[in-house]
Design a protein around this motif. Sequence first.
Motif, short mmCIF file in Angstrom:
data_model
loop_
_atom_site.label_atom_id
_atom_site.label_comp_id
_atom_site.label_asym_id
_atom_site.label_seq_id
_atom_site.Cartn_x
_atom_site.Cartn_y
_atom_site.Cartn_z
N GLU A 183 -7.66 -17.17 3.35
CA GLU A 183 -7.35 -16.02 2.30
C GLU A 183 -6.06 -15.06 3.02
O GLU A 183 -5.47 -14.82 2.29
CB GLU A 183 -8.64 -15.22 2.07
N LYS A 184 -6.31 -15.13 4.58
CA LYS A 184 -5.28 -14.59 5.19
C LYS A 184 -3.97 -15.35 4.72
O LYS A 184 -2.88 -14.65 4.76
CB LYS A 184 -5.54 -14.69 6.78
N ARG B 35 -5.04 -22.61 -2.60
CA ARG B 35 -6.06 -22.32 -2.10
C ARG B 35 -7.10 -23.72 -2.16
O ARG B 35 -7.75 -23.94 -1.02
CB ARG B 35 -6.90 -21.16 -2.92
N THR C 298 -8.34 -25.63 1.28
CA THR C 298 -9.73 -25.64 1.38
C THR C 298 -10.09 -27.18 1.76
O THR C 298 -10.94 -27.71 2.51
CB THR C 298 -10.69 -25.09 0.10
N ASP D 161 -9.41 -24.86 7.97
CA ASP D 161 -9.56 -23.55 8.22
C ASP D 161 -10.69 -22.98 7.71
O ASP D 161 -11.17 -23.58 6.60
CB ASP D 161 -8.25 -22.97 7.58
N SER D 162 -11.00 -21.69 8.39
CA SER D 162 -12.12 -21.07 7.63
C SER D 162 -11.70 -20.39 6.32
O SER D 162 -10.44 -20.07 6.19
CB SER D 162 -12.73 -20.00 8.74
N MET D 163 -12.51 -19.80 5.76
CA MET D 163 -12.01 -19.11 4.48
C MET D 163 -11.67 -17.97 4.76
O MET D 163 -10.49 -17.83 3.85
CB MET D 163 -13.57 -18.86 3.58
N GLU D 164 -11.93 -17.43 5.53
CA GLU D 164 -11.20 -16.03 5.92
C GLU D 164 -9.75 -16.60 6.39
O GLU D 164 -8.96 -15.58 5.83
CB GLU D 164 -12.06 -15.60 7.23
N SER D 165 -9.35 -17.42 7.24
CA SER D 165 -8.22 -17.68 7.60
C SER D 165 -7.42 -18.17 6.47
O SER D 165 -6.11 -17.85 6.36
CB SER D 165 -8.21 -18.69 8.81
#
Lengths: 200, 200
Positions: B146-147, B131, B135, B140-144
């Motif tokens: 986590e996906k 993670r 990051t 990438d966005s946080m959402e992507s």
Amino acid sequence: MSKEGLLLVISGPSGAGKGTICQGLLKRDESICLSISCTTRQPRTGEQDGVNYFFLKKGDFEKLIEEDQLLEYAQVYDNYYGTPRSYVLDKLQRGEDVILEIDIQGAMQIKQKFPQGVLVFIVPPCLSILRERLTKRGTDSMESIEKRLHSVCEELTHTERYDYLVVNDNLEQALDQVEAIIRAEKSRPYRFDLKKFMKC
Amino acid sequence: MSKEGLLLVISGPSGAGKGTICQGLLKRDESICLSISCTTRQPRTGEQDGVNYFFLKKGDFEKLIEEDQLLEYAQVYDNYYGTPRSYVLDKLQRGEDVILEIDIQGAMQIKQKFPQGVLVFIVPPCLSILRERLTKRGTDSMESIEKRLHSVCEELTHTERYDYLVVNDNLEQALDQVEAIIRAEKSRPYRFDLKKFMKC
């Protein structure tokens, strides 16, 4: 990855240098140990119970067989020889790598009862060098050496049942090779702890 | 033992450090090379045919598929990507080890068409470090992210189809691990030349 030790089975013809390789591995790495076999034969002078062998009465050995407490065993003339399951598994759980020096029949029993065991066959560099080594020992007649060489060639046609085959041309290189095998086998996926990976 | 090279398939999630490991292997050993894929997509500025890719017309690529000349291939949107069988096999025969960096689907195709290929899955040390790495990249966005982490965990449940799993915690150690795997795999019994052993 799991810290559990590895069971390494070493086989190979007489003169291939199995014993020297096992001793070399023990010297190189403190976390490697030799398994101790159990037997029903009488201790020889100087042999100690729990050091050279676990000396057992015939009835006790047969009880171990019945209870499936042996990873492999064989009867040689009137005596039994075998590998005690709990002794080996305890060592592995403590993170020690355990070496077993046994013949093809024993190795095949191990593979069946303990599939994670890694079977390594030690081969001399070539037939003429093996003939030379056996002749130098001076313990066998020429006839018995030729017989032995014949059976080595026969044995070598069955080595595909082993996981690895190490040519003992140069001792240090052969030891490097066995160490690489141990290291590689410790990267097998079954040793990966997914739960631990996700939690941390 | 046979001097033929080894086909090493490297897979793993984005952020595991596959690319760094492949580059590290190339630097450490001159007899290791990367495979070159063929593709039907247009070359980008600076890309050279036979260096970055073999650039093919769609019809030529489809002919390779028909003739079973690809060790694996995939269609991504309108373009094909694949691994040319003859290119890889030539390298192996010359004694070079060939690295292929591909995804699980490609790796499974390789295993089917070329069972001697060795599949290595690179894993980051743990989920929180992955993670952190993703990051830090900032792409990438946080959402992507986590996906992606979710799909990594899903991928890791399929790693038992790989031969080895290397945790990339420390780069040098991970490289040692992959080198040990290459060395161990070169001791497989199928590589032993019994005829040569008996003749010498």
